[in-house]
Design a protein around this motif. Structure first.
Motif, mmCIF file in Angstrom:
data_model
loop_
_atom_site.group_PDB
_atom_site.id
_atom_site.type_symbol
_atom_site.label_atom_id
_atom_site.label_comp_id
_atom_site.label_asym_id
_atom_site.label_seq_id
_atom_site.Cartn_x
_atom_site.Cartn_y
_atom_site.Cartn_z
ATOM 1 N N VAL A 169 0.828 -1.205 0.000
ATOM 2 C CA VAL A 169 0.000 0.000 0.000
ATOM 3 C C VAL A 169 0.865 1.259 0.000
ATOM 4 N N PRO A 170 0.799 2.051 -1.071
ATOM 5 C CA PRO A 170 1.511 3.334 -1.058
ATOM 6 C C PRO A 170 0.833 4.291 -0.073
ATOM 7 N N SER A 171 1.586 5.203 0.487
ATOM 8 C CA SER A 171 1.049 6.103 1.513
ATOM 9 C C SER A 171 -0.147 6.913 1.007
ATOM 10 N N ALA A 172 -0.207 7.199 -0.281
ATOM 11 C CA ALA A 172 -1.323 7.974 -0.834
ATOM 12 C C ALA A 172 -2.662 7.232 -0.715
ATOM 13 N N LEU A 173 -2.623 5.922 -0.551
ATOM 14 C CA LEU A 173 -3.853 5.130 -0.444
ATOM 15 C C LEU A 173 -4.185 4.725 0.986
ATOM 16 N N ALA A 174 -3.395 5.182 1.948
ATOM 17 C CA ALA A 174 -3.544 4.728 3.327
ATOM 18 C C ALA A 174 -4.856 5.155 3.971
ATOM 19 N N THR A 175 -5.331 6.346 3.675
ATOM 20 C CA THR A 175 -6.579 6.846 4.239
ATOM 21 C C THR A 175 -7.436 7.382 3.105
ATOM 22 N N GLN A 176 -8.633 6.825 2.987
ATOM 23 C CA GLN A 176 -9.568 7.261 1.957
ATOM 24 C C GLN A 176 -10.957 7.361 2.580
ATOM 25 N N PHE A 177 -11.838 8.036 1.864
ATOM 26 C CA PHE A 177 -13.200 8.226 2.354
ATOM 27 C C PHE A 177 -14.189 7.738 1.299
ATOM 28 N N PHE A 178 -15.268 7.104 1.755
ATOM 29 C CA PHE A 178 -16.256 6.542 0.840
ATOM 30 C C PHE A 178 -17.650 6.943 1.289
ATOM 31 N N ASP A 179 -18.590 6.854 0.382
ATOM 32 C CA ASP A 179 -19.981 7.192 0.655
ATOM 33 C C ASP A 179 -20.701 5.935 1.138
ATOM 34 N N PRO A 180 -21.005 5.830 2.433
ATOM 35 C CA PRO A 180 -21.616 4.612 2.955
ATOM 36 C C PRO A 180 -23.068 4.418 2.525
ATOM 37 N N ASP A 181 -23.674 5.457 1.962
ATOM 38 C CA ASP A 181 -25.052 5.348 1.511
ATOM 39 C C ASP A 181 -25.163 4.920 0.048
ATOM 40 N N ALA A 182 -24.037 4.900 -0.660
ATOM 41 C CA ALA A 182 -24.042 4.491 -2.065
ATOM 42 C C ALA A 182 -24.304 2.989 -2.164
ATOM 43 N N LEU A 183 -24.880 2.577 -3.275
ATOM 44 C CA LEU A 183 -25.218 1.171 -3.475
ATOM 45 C C LEU A 183 -24.021 0.236 -3.277
ATOM 46 N N PRO A 184 -22.820 0.546 -3.812
ATOM 47 C CA PRO A 184 -21.688 -0.368 -3.579
ATOM 48 C C PRO A 184 -21.346 -0.527 -2.092
ATOM 49 N N ALA A 185 -21.437 0.556 -1.325
ATOM 50 C CA ALA A 185 -21.131 0.478 0.110
ATOM 51 C C ALA A 185 -22.190 -0.325 0.850
ATOM 52 N N ARG A 186 -23.448 -0.129 0.498
ATOM 53 C CA ARG A 186 -24.519 -0.909 1.132
ATOM 54 C C ARG A 186 -24.386 -2.385 0.778
ATOM 55 N N SER A 187 -23.982 -2.653 -0.459
ATOM 56 C CA SER A 187 -23.771 -4.047 -0.884
ATOM 57 C C SER A 187 -22.605 -4.679 -0.137
ATOM 58 N N LEU A 188 -21.538 -3.903 0.048
ATOM 59 C CA LEU A 188 -20.374 -4.403 0.787
ATOM 60 C C LEU A 188 -20.750 -4.690 2.239
ATOM 61 N N LEU A 189 -21.468 -3.784 2.865
ATOM 62 C CA LEU A 189 -21.900 -3.989 4.248
ATOM 63 C C LEU A 189 -22.781 -5.242 4.351
ATOM 64 N N ALA A 190 -23.649 -5.450 3.374
ATOM 65 C CA ALA A 190 -24.496 -6.644 3.372
ATOM 66 C C ALA A 190 -23.647 -7.903 3.250
ATOM 67 N N LEU A 191 -22.606 -7.863 2.416
ATOM 68 C CA LEU A 191 -21.681 -9.015 2.304
ATOM 69 C C LEU A 191 -21.007 -9.295 3.637
ATOM 70 N N PHE A 192 -20.533 -8.236 4.281
ATOM 71 C CA PHE A 192 -19.895 -8.405 5.585
ATOM 72 C C PHE A 192 -20.872 -9.030 6.579
ATOM 73 N N ARG A 193 -22.069 -8.497 6.638
ATOM 74 C CA ARG A 193 -23.052 -8.997 7.604
ATOM 75 C C ARG A 193 -23.450 -10.436 7.321
ATOM 76 N N THR A 194 -23.526 -10.800 6.058
ATOM 77 C CA THR A 194 -23.846 -12.175 5.681
ATOM 78 C C THR A 194 -22.732 -13.121 6.089
ATOM 79 N N ALA A 195 -21.495 -12.624 6.071
ATOM 80 C CA ALA A 195 -20.341 -13.454 6.414
ATOM 81 C C ALA A 195 -20.266 -13.757 7.907
ATOM 82 N N ALA A 196 -20.820 -12.896 8.727
ATOM 83 C CA ALA A 196 -20.740 -13.069 10.185
ATOM 84 C C ALA A 196 -21.631 -14.216 10.633
ATOM 85 N N PRO A 197 -21.178 -14.973 11.638
ATOM 86 C CA PRO A 197 -21.995 -16.098 12.136
ATOM 87 C C PRO A 197 -23.245 -15.628 12.850
#
Length: 127
Positions: free
Chosen positions: A99-127
């Motif tokens: 990881v180059p230092s320029a990519l170490a901290t980034q910000f994303f829109d948690p309300d966007a469809l990709p973020a909601r989809s990612l959160l759903a994947l995470f939640r599905t993965a949890a026991p």
């Protein structure tokens, strides 16, 4: 969101981590149980989803990530990179030897469809 391209290409396994605290040291992994392993198309799809996260402005919450991933190449040695996601402050912290230092901290829109989809994947993965 940008991920280290060479590391993404080399990734064969992703560990999904339910983060329980901040790491004790700067080079320590984020603590928490590994709740899933993704490989093959599942890993590639997750990385593509993460790469499609749209940017956002920083929000202050104190950075309390709940989910993370660790990406490994076929040697399954040290993680190529680790990313910790805070869906409250819209921040993702990425680190590792790839990881180059320029990519170490980034910000994303948690309300966007990709973020909601990612959160759903995470939640599905949890026991």
């Amino acid at each position: 969101m940008q991920l280290p391209a060479d590391a993404v290409t080399a990734t064969v396994l992703i560990e999904v981590v339910r983060i329980s605290a901040l790491p004790p040291g700067r080079d320590d992994p984020y603590p928490g149980p590994v709740v899933a392993h993704w490989s093959g198309s599942e890993a590639a799809d997750a990385l593509a989803l993460i790469g499609s996260l749209p940017g956002s402005e920083q929000h202050r919450c104190g950075f309390s990530p709940g989910w993370g991933i660790r990406a490994y190449d076929d040697s399954l040695g040290l993680a190529l990179f680790e990313a910790a996601f805070c869906f409250t402050c819209h921040e993702v912290r990425t680190r590792g030897t790839a990881v180059p230092s320029a990519l170490a901290t980034q910000f994303f829109d948690p309300d966007a469809l990709p973020a909601r989809s990612l959160l759903a994947l995470f939640r599905t993965a949890a026991p």
